[in-house]
Design a protein around this motif. Structure first.
Motif, PDB file in Angstrom:
ATOM      1  N   GLY A  59       7.147 -16.684  -1.699  1.00 30.85           N
ATOM      2  CA  GLY A  59       7.960 -16.325  -0.546  1.00 30.85           C
ATOM      3  C   GLY A  59       9.437 -16.138  -0.830  1.00 30.85           C
ATOM      4  O   GLY A  59      10.215 -15.873   0.092  1.00 30.85           O
ATOM      5  N   TYR A  60       9.852 -16.245  -2.103  1.00 24.44           N
ATOM      6  CA  TYR A  60      11.267 -16.103  -2.438  1.00 24.44           C
ATOM      7  C   TYR A  60      11.670 -14.644  -2.642  1.00 24.44           C
ATOM      8  O   TYR A  60      12.858 -14.322  -2.630  1.00 24.44           O
ATOM      9  CB  TYR A  60      11.604 -16.894  -3.704  1.00 24.44           C
ATOM     10  CG  TYR A  60      11.512 -18.394  -3.520  1.00 24.44           C
ATOM     11  CD1 TYR A  60      12.502 -19.083  -2.816  1.00 24.44           C
ATOM     12  CD2 TYR A  60      10.448 -19.117  -4.034  1.00 24.44           C
ATOM     13  CE1 TYR A  60      12.424 -20.450  -2.640  1.00 24.44           C
ATOM     14  CE2 TYR A  60      10.359 -20.484  -3.866  1.00 24.44           C
ATOM     15  CZ  TYR A  60      11.343 -21.155  -3.167  1.00 24.44           C
ATOM     16  OH  TYR A  60      11.262 -22.504  -2.991  1.00 24.44           O
ATOM     17  N   VAL A  61      10.721 -13.782  -2.865  1.00 26.37           N
ATOM     18  CA  VAL A  61      10.969 -12.362  -3.111  1.00 26.37           C
ATOM     19  C   VAL A  61       9.986 -11.552  -2.273  1.00 26.37           C
ATOM     20  O   VAL A  61       8.849 -11.986  -2.047  1.00 26.37           O
ATOM     21  CB  VAL A  61      10.809 -12.019  -4.614  1.00 26.37           C
ATOM     22  CG1 VAL A  61      10.863 -10.508  -4.856  1.00 26.37           C
ATOM     23  CG2 VAL A  61      11.897 -12.715  -5.441  1.00 26.37           C
ATOM     24  N   ARG A  62      10.422 -10.379  -1.810  1.00 24.55           N
ATOM     25  CA  ARG A  62       9.522  -9.446  -1.135  1.00 24.55           C
ATOM     26  C   ARG A  62       9.563  -8.113  -1.876  1.00 24.55           C
ATOM     27  O   ARG A  62      10.535  -7.809  -2.573  1.00 24.55           O
ATOM     28  CB  ARG A  62       9.925  -9.255   0.331  1.00 24.55           C
ATOM     29  CG  ARG A  62      11.317  -8.714   0.550  1.00 24.55           C
ATOM     30  CD  ARG A  62      11.556  -8.394   2.018  1.00 24.55           C
ATOM     31  NE  ARG A  62      12.957  -8.090   2.276  1.00 24.55           N
ATOM     32  CZ  ARG A  62      13.827  -8.962   2.781  1.00 24.55           C
ATOM     33  NH1 ARG A  62      13.435 -10.192   3.111  1.00 24.55           N
ATOM     34  NH2 ARG A  62      15.089  -8.613   2.967  1.00 24.55           N
ATOM     35  N   THR A  63       8.522  -7.325  -1.708  1.00 25.23           N
ATOM     36  CA  THR A  63       8.454  -6.031  -2.376  1.00 25.23           C
ATOM     37  C   THR A  63       7.680  -5.038  -1.516  1.00 25.23           C
ATOM     38  O   THR A  63       6.795  -5.424  -0.746  1.00 25.23           O
ATOM     39  CB  THR A  63       7.780  -6.156  -3.758  1.00 25.23           C
ATOM     40  OG1 THR A  63       7.772  -4.865  -4.393  1.00 25.23           O
ATOM     41  CG2 THR A  63       6.365  -6.681  -3.633  1.00 25.23           C
ATOM     42  N   ASP A  64       8.063  -3.773  -1.646  1.00 23.68           N
ATOM     43  CA  ASP A  64       7.303  -2.703  -0.993  1.00 23.68           C
ATOM     44  C   ASP A  64       6.385  -2.019  -1.989  1.00 23.68           C
ATOM     45  O   ASP A  64       5.821  -0.969  -1.701  1.00 23.68           O
ATOM     46  CB  ASP A  64       8.259  -1.688  -0.343  1.00 23.68           C
ATOM     47  CG  ASP A  64       9.145  -0.975  -1.369  1.00 23.68           C
ATOM     48  OD1 ASP A  64       9.010  -1.237  -2.583  1.00 23.68           O
ATOM     49  OD2 ASP A  64       9.983  -0.160  -0.951  1.00 23.68           O
ATOM     50  N   GLY A  65       6.252  -2.620  -3.171  1.00 26.96           N
ATOM     51  CA  GLY A  65       5.428  -2.047  -4.217  1.00 26.96           C
ATOM     52  C   GLY A  65       6.232  -1.328  -5.280  1.00 26.96           C
ATOM     53  O   GLY A  65       5.744  -1.103  -6.389  1.00 26.96           O
ATOM     54  N   ARG A  66       7.504  -1.000  -4.942  1.00 21.94           N
ATOM     55  CA  ARG A  66       8.361  -0.330  -5.921  1.00 21.94           C
ATOM     56  C   ARG A  66       9.627  -1.137  -6.214  1.00 21.94           C
ATOM     57  O   ARG A  66       9.975  -1.359  -7.363  1.00 21.94           O
ATOM     58  CB  ARG A  66       8.769   1.060  -5.433  1.00 21.94           C
ATOM     59  CG  ARG A  66       9.479   1.907  -6.498  1.00 21.94           C
ATOM     60  CD  ARG A  66       9.917   3.246  -5.947  1.00 21.94           C
ATOM     61  NE  ARG A  66      11.047   3.105  -5.033  1.00 21.94           N
ATOM     62  CZ  ARG A  66      12.319   3.054  -5.439  1.00 21.94           C
ATOM     63  NH1 ARG A  66      12.621   3.123  -6.727  1.00 21.94           N
ATOM     64  NH2 ARG A  66      13.292   2.932  -4.553  1.00 21.94           N
ATOM     65  N   VAL A  67      10.320  -1.582  -5.158  1.00 28.41           N
ATOM     66  CA  VAL A  67      11.538  -2.366  -5.352  1.00 28.41           C
ATOM     67  C   VAL A  67      11.319  -3.796  -4.870  1.00 28.41           C
ATOM     68  O   VAL A  67      10.435  -4.066  -4.043  1.00 28.41           O
ATOM     69  CB  VAL A  67      12.742  -1.741  -4.617  1.00 28.41           C
ATOM     70  CG1 VAL A  67      13.046  -0.358  -5.166  1.00 28.41           C
ATOM     71  CG2 VAL A  67      12.504  -1.705  -3.115  1.00 28.41           C
ATOM     72  N   PHE A  68      12.132  -4.693  -5.395  1.00 29.82           N
ATOM     73  CA  PHE A  68      12.039  -6.111  -5.074  1.00 29.82           C
ATOM     74  C   PHE A  68      13.367  -6.578  -4.471  1.00 29.82           C
ATOM     75  O   PHE A  68      14.440  -6.114  -4.864  1.00 29.82           O
ATOM     76  CB  PHE A  68      11.733  -6.930  -6.333  1.00 29.82           C
ATOM     77  CG  PHE A  68      10.401  -6.616  -6.955  1.00 29.82           C
ATOM     78  CD1 PHE A  68       9.288  -7.388  -6.666  1.00 29.82           C
ATOM     79  CD2 PHE A  68      10.265  -5.543  -7.831  1.00 29.82           C
ATOM     80  CE1 PHE A  68       8.059  -7.107  -7.250  1.00 29.82           C
ATOM     81  CE2 PHE A  68       9.048  -5.247  -8.414  1.00 29.82           C
ATOM     82  CZ  PHE A  68       7.936  -6.032  -8.123  1.00 29.82           C
ATOM     83  N   GLU A  69      13.283  -7.515  -3.521  1.00 30.97           N
ATOM     84  CA  GLU A  69      14.469  -8.095  -2.895  1.00 30.97           C
ATOM     85  C   GLU A  69      14.227  -9.587  -2.689  1.00 30.97           C
ATOM     86  O   GLU A  69      13.091 -10.022  -2.467  1.00 30.97           O
ATOM     87  CB  GLU A  69      14.756  -7.464  -1.531  1.00 30.97           C
ATOM     88  CG  GLU A  69      15.114  -5.996  -1.565  1.00 30.97           C
ATOM     89  CD  GLU A  69      15.375  -5.459  -0.163  1.00 30.97           C
ATOM     90  OE1 GLU A  69      15.055  -6.186   0.819  1.00 30.97           O
ATOM     91  OE2 GLU A  69      15.882  -4.331  -0.047  1.00 30.97           O
TER      92      GLU A  69
END
Length: 262
Positions: A59-69
């Motif tokens: 739960g510390y990072v999210r991604t749309d499959g290409r970029v990470f935040e």
């Protein structure tokens, strides 16, 4: 040459790498691809991918499959430290009063390695191109708060800093020579305050004072920042003359509060 300290047998490399991935994200790198994370951390793509997806699962990072935040959950890592400190709670209301009186942004920071880290911030107007919040980091040598913090270091620690620090010319005005920086820090130590004029970013001026522990050691720094164009409307010395006593008075109040806690 500074001796490189090797990790001991209690060092967990995977934890260090995971933290390196988290630290790779900053104000200039809010969203990154796998390749960008790999480049900034020095990890292979395969290793970076494993750590990123582990952080996604936690739960510390999210991604749309290409970029990470990063997600807001990472704030818990910092707030668990700040929650145990009394200094931010002492500083915040005093900064609010000071900022209202000066009509300028005010901040407090501590020294962490070669950087300052903001522990409190009152924002009045956008001055820098980078937004500043609690946890924002800047290189100590190019900031007014960093200079009062560096000036407060014991001599041996300051020597170590000057030997290892990479002093980049962030603007044409930045002091990037270790000898010149040492001379400036001696001046700061002697007068008890620092003025930095467009060394971190063009158009930004700031003045800072140390926050002292009851025993006289420097524990943090307090500053006021202003746009260079605003200060140009008045004499710079006059602007500092008006702000400095107010900064020093707030610093003294914080030291008194720290003394009362002991």
């Amino acid at each position: 040459m500074t001796e490189t300290k090797l990790p001991g047998d209690q060092f967990v490399q995977s934890l260090a790498r995971g933290l390196a991935v988290i630290r790779a994200f900053d104000a200039d790198h809010i969203s990154m691809t796998l390749s960008e994370v790999s480049k900034r951390t020095g990890l292979t793509r395969a290793t970076a991918r494993r750590f990123l997806h582990t952080l996604v699962d936690l739960g510390y990072v999210r991604t749309d499959g290409r970029v990470f935040e990063l997600t807001a959950l990472v704030l818990q890592l910092g707030y668990s430290y700040l929650a145990g400190q009394s200094l931010p709670q002492l500083v915040q209301p005093l900064l609010e009063e000071l900022s209202e009186e000066l009509h300028e942004s005010t901040s407090a920071s501590i020294l962490d390695g070669d950087d300052i880290v903001y522990i409190a911030r009152i924002h009045t107007r956008r001055i820098m191109t980078v937004g500043i919040t609690v946890g924002t980091r800047f290189p100590a040598y190019a900031t007014s708060m960093g200079r009062v913090l560096l000036a407060g270091l014991p001599a041996d620690q300051l020597d170590e800093y000057l030997a290892r620090a990479e002093l980049k010319p962030l603007t044409p005005r930045t002091i990037s020579d270790p000898g010149r920086l040492r001379t400036e820090l001696d001046k700061v130590r002697g007068q008890g305050w620092a003025l930095v004029d467009q060394e971190l970013e063009n158009g930004l001026r700031s003045v800072a004072v140390p926050i002292l522990q009851p025993d006289g050691t420097v524990v943090a720094a307090l500053n006021m920042s202003m746009q260079a164009s605003l200060a140009d409307g008045t004499d710079l010395d006059q602007a500092v003359f008006e702000a400095l006593p107010k900064l020093q008075a707030v610093s003294a109040k914080i030291t008194d509060a720290l003394r009362a806690q002991h």
